[in-house]
Scaffold this active site. Structure first.
Site, mmCIF file in Angstrom:
data_model
loop_
_atom_site.group_PDB
_atom_site.id
_atom_site.type_symbol
_atom_site.label_atom_id
_atom_site.label_comp_id
_atom_site.label_asym_id
_atom_site.label_seq_id
_atom_site.Cartn_x
_atom_site.Cartn_y
_atom_site.Cartn_z
ATOM 1 C CG ASN A 1 19.359 49.234 5.206
ATOM 2 O OD1 ASN A 1 18.322 49.339 4.317
ATOM 3 N ND2 ASN A 1 19.610 50.069 5.879
ATOM 4 C CE LYS B 1 7.576 54.291 3.557
ATOM 5 N NZ LYS B 1 9.292 53.715 3.073
ATOM 6 C CD GLU C 1 16.304 51.712 6.744
ATOM 7 O OE1 GLU C 1 15.313 51.120 6.361
ATOM 8 O OE2 GLU C 1 17.332 51.749 6.037
ATOM 9 C CB THR D 1 8.456 50.324 5.094
ATOM 10 O OG1 THR D 1 9.146 51.488 4.806
ATOM 11 C CG2 THR D 1 7.376 50.199 3.973
ATOM 12 C CB SER E 1 16.823 37.392 4.985
ATOM 13 O OG SER E 1 17.432 38.466 5.564
ATOM 14 C CB THR F 1 13.121 62.138 -0.756
ATOM 15 O OG1 THR F 1 13.975 63.045 -1.204
ATOM 16 C CG2 THR F 1 13.859 60.972 -0.188
#
Length: 388
Positions: free
Chosen positions: A383, A173, A264, A146, A388, A184
């Site tokens: 995040n 992933k 991230e 993702t 959006s 996790t």
């Protein structure tokens, strides 16, 4: 080498059209046997996704023939329709492979609170089945990504007491919402060892306890976390529980470190080693407290060896220690000694990506390491714009 490195497995990853980007988004992993043993651990989040509820039922009898995974949609908080869509996905896999839907684990990842596009999922399953290959493990690893920037794979090869070779493979992933609770992120592990499902379950839980359960990127537990282990028995090797456990743990540890390394926005990978603790539980609690401190994580991002933020986090736990006996080192420099000022913090070099924080409780002989990462501007940006 990947999940299809062990004998008896095929896999595929395809573009089903779930992702707006057009990237691969559906994977299928099949156990061709002769053994069809399986075990899994799942999120302990009480708000669990539909595929988690389904897959818990699937693994309850110790048999798993196939795992189907989609990215681009979590199918979480989607009510009865979401569970029906999971069931329909398993039925489709069963139909194209000639197996029972009750032996198909289903995994989903992506945005919570939206129904899956079944008009794309079901044809995607057909395409994945048509593309199954003994070389398809890497394609499957890519299809489950993702926000991951790279696919994550690992392999271990060992021998049993008679010298027969067995292999363990894995794909994973995850780059955000990485916090423990039995497991996790999404992980598929395979082995060609001959091992009963009951032993698989024990081995898997032991491995996840010291790897994925100690991977804590941002303290946010997913609704979809699943780690599944399949055994085909195709190698004829019969390793002991200790031998198999060593292999599974090594693969899980390698995947866990790759998850932290791809977290991230992260600019530092942080290992928090707590030692000389009264118990392993104390060491884990202390390490996790520091790992979840935003003040500590932002200090590391700023390359500031602020050991006061470490001590303040340690002090919030119920671990056994005396405040005036705590020692803290960063990258080999003991900057806190006996609860007070140690070596010059200016000696600590935080320029490299790898950071080792060592906390000496001086209360026993147990230890544990928690892996985390720093908190950066990029994490906040990514995040804040995720849906959006």
């Amino acid at each position: 080498m990947t999940i299809t490195a062990p004998q008896g497995f095929r896999a595929a990853g395809v573009k089903a059209g779930i992702k707006a980007s057009g990237n691969p988004d559906l994977a299928l992993v099949v156990n061709d046997g002769p053994l069809k043993a399986g075990a899994a651990v799942f999120t302990s989040n009480r708000v669990a996704a539909a595929p988690v509820h389904w897959s818990r039922q699937v693994v309850s009898d110790g048999r798993v023939d196939a795992v189907v995974l989609n990215s681009g949609g979590a199918n979480a908080c989607t009510g009865p329709q979401g569970f029906q869509n999971t069931h329909a996905t398993a039925e489709k896999v069963a139909d194209v492979l000639g197996i029972s839907a009750s032996d198909v684990v289903v995994c989903s990842t992506g945005l919570i609170g939206e129904h899956l596009p079944m008009d794309k999922i079901l044809p995607g399953v057909e395409a994945a089945a048509a593309g199954l290959s003994e070389d398809g493990g890497s394609a499957a690893a890519t299809a489950i990504m993702t926000t991951d920037s790279v696919a994550k794979e690992a392999v271990f090869t060992g021998t049993d007491a008679e010298g027969k070779t067995f292999t363990v493979g894995g794909i994973a992933k995850g780059a955000g919402m990485l916090a423990p609770g039995l497991a996790t992120m999404l992980v598929v592990l395979t082995t060609d060892a001959q091992v009963p499902a009951e032993e698989l379950d024990v081995v898997l839980r032991d491995a996840t306890r010291v790897t994925f359960d100690r991977t804590d990127s941002d303290g946010c537990m997913s609704t979809n976390d699943t780690v599944v282990l399949l055994a085909s028995g195709a190698s004829d090797a019969i390793p002991s529980a200790e031998q198999l456990g060593a292999g599974v743990t090594q693969v899980c540890a390698e995947l866990a470190r790759k998850l932290i390394g791809d977290a991230e926005g992260a600019s530092h990978d942080i290992a928090i080693r707590t030692f000389n603790a009264a118990s392993e539980r104390d060491a884990e609690v202390v390490g996790r407290s520091v790992a979840r401190s935003n003040l500590f994580k932002t200090a590391i991002f700023g390359k500031d060896p602020n050991w006061g933020r470490v001590l303040s986090s340690v002090g919030t736990t119920d671990a056994v220690f005396e405040p005036d006996q705590l020692n803290v080192s960063m990258n080999g420099i003991q900057i806190c000694r006996n609860g007070g000022i140690g070596d010059d913090r200016g000696l600590v070099d935080l320029e490299s990506r790898e950071v080792l924080v060592e906390i000496d409780l001086q209360a026993g002989d147990a230890e544990a390491t928690i892996w985390t990462n720093d908190l950066t501007h990029d994490y906040v940006h990514e995040n804040s714009a995720y849906s959006s």
